[in-house]
Design an enzyme around this catalytic site. Structure first.
Site: not given
Ligand code: BG6
Length: 481
Positions: A177, A378
């Protein structure tokens, strides 16, 4: 049987070292920046401390102890049918201070064990070289990516792991990211410009100049590493990784179209335009001028950017937002990202708006722009899970989220997008990056670990485990109704 995904499609899950490994000070590992973050909540930001304070809880220190459970966890991934596992290497496990004379052999050996375990189960590792972390010593010494010194240190770390794992890993991503570096919140995780900072993470501010200069250093570092990989390991496939926060114009007012275009450029296109095309986009100059950014570009930097373009584009996709100019636009979103409320969408408990059609829209838009293979690395739903007295977890909301997004990807493939894989975020519960919580769970696998630090670390299968298993087994042709 409905329409399926292309043969050889990569199905799996995505994680980050700092959020699951734990063992933060084991086998010679140095502290990473995340080890200085306490736990927070949706409404309370994580606090950053310069020294580790014995009376505070730092959730990343223990994570979910993947360091000692990796074999069990990878076996569970294999049971779900994964043929890819996205993970990251902890830089400070390899170079504890970032600038050590020699790499830490015990750290290198850990990832050998992990990759060997993946191979045993025919799972292809997809490795992020830097997922929201760096050795804390580099934060203190150089203020993270603000300093050009980081370029060579990062290159050295990458050369070490390329050499070591050349026969075990084929797919690599440089920075997780990277585009979060355009925002203030990116200071904490992405560019790590928090030298000496102590206090709530939301108060760690930087100037545009600092942020865009730091990103320039990362672009050069990424490009040099990609170029080096292409020259020395032709079997490698090198990717970028962006946090794609799709935004729609809030109204049909032309002013809102322009506001959204500007937002899409800074948030979603600026970094990938450089990493995919190899040069700064035409809109950058005006943006820099209007935000007092005076970029220091060294001789050779622009040639490096050209020579180090990525082979495939990857991104995270969780939500969409509205962007507009009218004062009545309501804002949603919690820990890290916020945006305008879309009345047509529902939100998660953490205020992230659920928009599977937006994923199809994003895939088409990205592919129209770049025409290189794409991977969703993701996507997932952070939610509160209830454990029944018999230990089962009925997470229908997560199953619905998963199915709707897989359906959207299938439509995008039919639209003509060259989509090569999908790794759902947090296939096993892990520490939230934004809030440091455990209760914001994404997993298909439950981990008995809690926000107060208690728990047995026992793993168990949620209903979503079987739902994803069914989808993978039919290559996305079944299990989506
Ligand atoms: C992404 C990141 O932004 O979102 C992860 O690459 C992160 O590291 C994921 O865990 C979800 O965000 P959060 O804050 O719910 O863990």
């Amino acid at each position: 049987m409905g329409r399926a995904f292309p043969d050889g499609f990569l199905w799996g899950g995505a994680t980050a070292a700092n959020q699951l490994e734990g063992a933060w000070d084991v086998d010679g590992r140095g502290p990473s920046v995340d080890d200085h973050f306490t736990g927070g909540t949706k409404d309370t930001p994580r606090t950053i401390t310069v020294d580790i304070k014995p009376d505070l809880l730092y959730p990343n220190h223990d994570g979910i102890d993947f360091y000692h459970h990796y074999a069990e966890d990878i076996a569970l991934f294999a049971e779900m049918g994964f043929n890819v596992f996205r993970m990251s290497i902890s830089w400070s496990r390899i170079y504890p201070n970032g600038d050590d004379a020699q790499p830490n052999e015990l750290g290198l050996a850990f990832y050998d064990r992990v990759f060997d375990e993946c191979k045993k189960h025919n799972i292809e590792p997809l490795v992020t070289l830097s997922h929201y972390e760096m050795p804390y010593a580099l934060v203190q010494k150089y203020n993270g990516w603000e300093s050009r010194e980081l370029i060579e240190l990062f290159e050295r770390y990458c050369r070490t792991v390329f050499e070591r794992y050349q026969d075990k890993v084929k797919y690599w991503l440089t920075f997780n990211e990277i585009n979060c570096g355009t925002m203030d919140m990116g200071n904490l995780f992405e560019t790590s410009m928090i030298r000496g900072f102590e206090g709530p993470g939301s108060e760690a501010h930087t100037t545009y100049q600092q942020r865009y200069q730091a990103l320039h250093h990362q672009f050069v570092a990424s490009a040099r590493v990609v170029k080096y990989a292409h020259e020395h390991y032709p079997q490698f496939r090198m990717g970028n990784m962006d946090c794609f926060i799709l935004s729609y114009p809030a109204t049909c007012d032309p002013a809102d179209q322009l506001a959204n275009q500007a937002k899409m450029r800074t948030m979603n296109w600026y970094c990938s335009d450089v990493q995919v095309r190899g040069y700064y986009p035409s809109y950058a100059k005006r943006f820099w001028a209007e935000h007092d950014v005076n970029l220091q570009i060294a001789d050779g930097d622009l040639d490096d950017l050209k020579a180090g373009t990525v082979d495939f584009y990857t991104f995270s996709y969780y939500m969409s937002n509205l962007e507009g100019t009218h004062p009545d636009l309501k804002v949603t979103g919690g820990n890290m990202i916020s945006g305008g409320v879309n009345p047509y969408l529902q939100s998660t408990d953490w205020g992230w708006q659920i928009d599977p059609d937006g994923l199809r829209f994003a895939l088409n838009t990205i592919y129209d722009r770049y025409q290189i293979p794409l991977m969703v690395v993701e996507n997932g739903m952070g939610a509160l899970d209830k454990v029944e007295p018999d230990g089962s977890i009925h997470d229908q909301y997560r199953i619905d989220y998963l199915k709707s997004h897989v359906r959207a990807m299938r439509e995008a493939v039919a639209d003509g997008v060259d989509l090569v894989g999908y790794t759902s975020w947090g296939p096993i519960d892990l520490v939230s990056a934004g809030t440091g919580e455990m209760r914001k769970r994404y997993g298909f696998i439950y981990v008995d670990k809690h926000d107060d630090g208690t728990g047995t670390y026992k793993r168990s299968r949620k209903d979503s485990f079987y739902a994803y298993q069914k989808i993978i087994k039919s290559n996305g042709a079944e299990g989506l109704d």
